[in-house]
Write a protein that holds these residues in place. Structure first.
Motif, PDB file in Angstrom:
ATOM      1  N   MET A  84     -10.533  89.642  32.757  1.00 54.06           N
ATOM      2  CA  MET A  84     -10.947  88.954  31.531  1.00 54.06           C
ATOM      3  C   MET A  84     -12.478  89.035  31.371  1.00 54.06           C
ATOM      4  SD  MET A  84     -10.977  84.902  30.646  1.00 54.06           S
ATOM      5  CE  MET A  84      -9.276  84.442  30.450  1.00 54.06           C
ATOM      6  N   ALA A  85     -12.919  89.346  30.175  1.00 52.31           N
ATOM      7  CA  ALA A  85     -14.363  89.338  29.901  1.00 52.31           C
ATOM      8  C   ALA A  85     -14.595  88.689  28.547  1.00 52.31           C
ATOM      9  CB  ALA A  85     -14.920  90.753  29.906  1.00 52.31           C
ATOM     10  N   GLY A  86     -15.702  88.025  28.438  1.00 50.31           N
ATOM     11  CA  GLY A  86     -15.989  87.367  27.165  1.00 50.31           C
ATOM     12  C   GLY A  86     -17.270  86.552  27.235  1.00 50.31           C
TER      13      GLY A  86
ATOM     14  N   ASN B 264     -10.914  89.739  23.183  1.00 48.87           N
ATOM     15  CA  ASN B 264      -9.692  90.509  23.441  1.00 48.87           C
ATOM     16  C   ASN B 264      -9.883  91.980  23.129  1.00 48.87           C
ATOM     17  OD1 ASN B 264      -8.346  87.999  23.943  1.00 48.87           O
ATOM     18  ND2 ASN B 264      -8.244  87.711  21.724  1.00 48.87           N
ATOM     19  N   CYS B 265     -10.537  92.253  22.004  1.00 49.15           N
ATOM     20  CA  CYS B 265     -10.822  93.653  21.682  1.00 49.15           C
ATOM     21  C   CYS B 265     -11.899  93.712  20.607  1.00 49.15           C
ATOM     22  CB  CYS B 265      -9.560  94.395  21.230  1.00 49.15           C
ATOM     23  SG  CYS B 265      -8.928  93.877  19.651  1.00 49.15           S
TER      24      CYS B 265
ATOM     25  N   LYS C  64      -5.811  96.733  15.936  1.00 52.98           N
ATOM     26  CA  LYS C  64      -5.926  96.935  17.381  1.00 52.98           C
ATOM     27  C   LYS C  64      -5.357  95.739  18.143  1.00 52.98           C
ATOM     28  CE  LYS C  64      -9.571  98.872  20.264  1.00 52.98           C
ATOM     29  NZ  LYS C  64     -11.019  99.138  20.343  1.00 52.98           N
ATOM     30  N   ALA C  65      -5.635  94.536  17.617  1.00 52.10           N
ATOM     31  CA  ALA C  65      -5.185  93.311  18.288  1.00 52.10           C
ATOM     32  C   ALA C  65      -3.751  92.939  17.903  1.00 52.10           C
ATOM     33  CB  ALA C  65      -6.121  92.158  17.943  1.00 52.10           C
TER      34      ALA C  65
ATOM     35  N   ILE D 155     -10.372  83.506  16.978  1.00 47.48           N
ATOM     36  CA  ILE D 155     -11.486  83.703  16.039  1.00 47.48           C
ATOM     37  C   ILE D 155     -11.623  85.184  15.722  1.00 47.48           C
ATOM     38  CG2 ILE D 155     -13.986  83.408  15.693  1.00 47.48           C
ATOM     39  CD1 ILE D 155     -13.831  81.299  18.034  1.00 47.48           C
ATOM     40  N   LEU D 156     -11.756  85.480  14.433  1.00 43.69           N
ATOM     41  CA  LEU D 156     -12.089  86.845  14.023  1.00 43.69           C
ATOM     42  C   LEU D 156     -13.559  86.837  13.605  1.00 43.69           C
ATOM     43  CD1 LEU D 156     -10.964  89.757  13.252  1.00 43.69           C
ATOM     44  CD2 LEU D 156     -10.968  88.899  10.908  1.00 43.69           C
TER      45      LEU D 156
END
Lengths: 136, 345
Positions: free
Chosen positions: B1-3, B173-174, B220-221, B289-290
């Motif tokens: 996980m990254a963020g 996520n992407c 993509k998501a 969130i977008l």
């Protein structure tokens, strides 16, 4: 140049991050940095330390006639601030209402442009302080 | 996980009202305020520039994340109003955080989306294991030629995001980018103010890229607009993001929390990131969130983000709402002085 570029560069750590000197012998803190502890003299053991960016105004003065390079900032506030580790320093106070800049007011450090030699010259950045309304 | 593991925002205290600018140029202030959807904008003072805004935002991000700045392995600062044309702001930020000298650093320029471009790079570096933590900053003291339509919105502000893999408060996520050569807005070398192509900045520029960026990241998501609690679009004014949201099928409620331009103006590289920070200030675990930025020239970076339970353990040093509320109004004369719009300054 108001200040030689190498001198400005040497002061970057000190001015960006309030790195002063602490005397391990007597516990005194100094800003700006000192080479010798005036209390302990040759027995003093000085070491660099990051000083707290919070303190209290001891005295202040509003500058209406500035030295060269600060003409566009007048009137501005200068203050002697005692940091929470009891080191004292002279600083500009910005982002604060005039009636808040007074002895006893809590202040915290901000990162600002201090001066530039010209539109094409190097820029010196460093600390200024602002009053924390109702701050403790 | 990254963020995102921490973030910080800086907004100068000075504000000038749209009506005050309109008064000087003999325009209808009420008409422009409602037409642009911007009632006032943040103005950097004479001793602030994009470097000081970047440092202030980054210090808040580090404090929020509670990390040792030495863990930061990359610093990218996006801006189109760099204090130096040649000499990085990123090195100033790194030293002011005491994060160096063992790190990668560079400045990015892609009009208003250079900050999110830095965030993508940090994400890639963290996911590949090249760095533990990366810092991406978007900060601007945007220029607008006196009397030009841009002057009503071009504002100052910045936001910094730390990207890492431990104690993540919002997982990215992407990400997806949409890029074309579209000359809608530019500033040539040595030119003091940018030029723009008027209405051309709308349909073929902002809307085409933001809508394509949003659709691309949702494809993509594998998501739909209704999957998101919040959407943040680049906000050059108060109206464009609402219209882009409507075109994509988002409601006004989904856009509301992240829409800050009406109160502070267009902070260019900081705009979409300050909007994202405003959303994270109020987001709950599980919120999706977008976030879609836009940079003239032109491109959009889209991010699909999910807020984690870790957000309960980390509070921003100062919220976007607090920064927006902390203000002092100035008139056009003081604005001209602080932004050095007179040749003698």
């Amino acid at each position: 140049m108001r200040e030689a570029l190498p001198l400005m560069w040497r002061n970057i750590a000190e001015r960006y991050n309030l790195i002063g000197t602490h005397c391990a012998t007597c516990g005194s803190n100094y800003y700006p940095q000192r080479k010798v502890c005036p209390k302990c003299r040759r027995k003093g053991q000085l070491e660099g330390r990051v000083f707290p960016g919070k303190g209290v105004i001891l005295s202040s003065s509003q500058v209406f006639v500035s030295p060269k390079g600060f003409e566009h900032e007048t009137p501005y506030w200068l203050a002697v601030v005692e940091l929470d580790n009891h080191a004292k320093l002279l600083t500009q106070v910005v982002d604060s209402a005039d009636d808040q800049v007074k002895a006893g007011a809590r202040v915290e450090v901000v990162f600002r442009k201090i001066y530039e030699d010209s539109h094409e010259g190097a820029i010196a950045y460093g600390y200024k302080f602002k009053v924390v309304p109702g701050g403790k | 996980m990254a963020g995102i593991i921490g973030y910080g925002v800086s907004i100068p205290r000075f504000r000038i009202k749209t009506e005050e600018i309109a008064r000087v140029w003999g325009k209808n202030g009420a008409h422009i305020t409602s037409g642009l959807g911007v009632k006032e904008k943040a103005v950097a003072s004479i001793d602030e520039d994009s470097a000081t805004l970047a440092v202030e935002a980054s210090r808040r991000a580090v404090l929020m994340a509670g990390i040792d700045p030495q863990k930061i392995g990359a610093v990218y600062v996006g801006s189109e109003s760099k204090p130096y044309a040649v000499k990085p702001t990123a090195s100033i930020v790194a030293d002011a955080l005491m994060a160096g000298p063992d790190l990668m650093a560079a400045d990015y320029e892609f009009a208003c989306k250079a900050g999110t471009a830095g965030m993508q790079n940090c994400l890639g570096l963290v996911l590949s294991g090249m760095v533990d933590v990366g810092l991406a900053v978007g900060a601007d003291t945007a220029q607008g030629r006196p009397g030009d339509a841009l002057e009503f919105s071009a504002a100052s502000g910045g936001a910094a995001f730390l990207v890492g893999s431990k104690n993540v408060i919002a997982e990215i996520n992407c990400t997806y980018s949409f890029t074309t050569d579209t000359p809608d807005f530019w500033r040539r070398q040595h030119a003091e103010f940018p030029q723009h192509a008027g209405r051309f900045t709308g349909e073929p520029a902002y809307f085409r890229h933001v809508v394509s960026g949003a659709k691309g990241v949702m494809k993509k998501a594998k998501t739909k607009p209704e999957d998101y609690q919040h959407a943040v679009f680049h906000q050059p004014n108060g109206k464009f993001p609402e219209r882009a949201g409507h075109m994509l099928g988002f409601s006004k409620e989904q856009l509301q929390t992240g829409l800050v331009t009406p109160s502070i103006g267009n902070t260019y590289s900081g705009a979409s990131l300050i909007g994202l920070a405003a959303v994270l200030d109020e987001a709950k675990p599980g919120d999706r969130i977008l976030c879609v930025s836009y940079g003239s020239g032109a491109g959009s970076d889209g991010f699909d983000i999910t807020v984690t339970p870790e957000i309960k353990n980390k509070k921003p040093v100062v919220s976007v709402k607090q920064l927006v509320a902390d203000k002092q109004y100035i008139d056009y004369g003081l604005y001209v002085k602080h932004r050095r719009k007179l040749k003698s300054l």
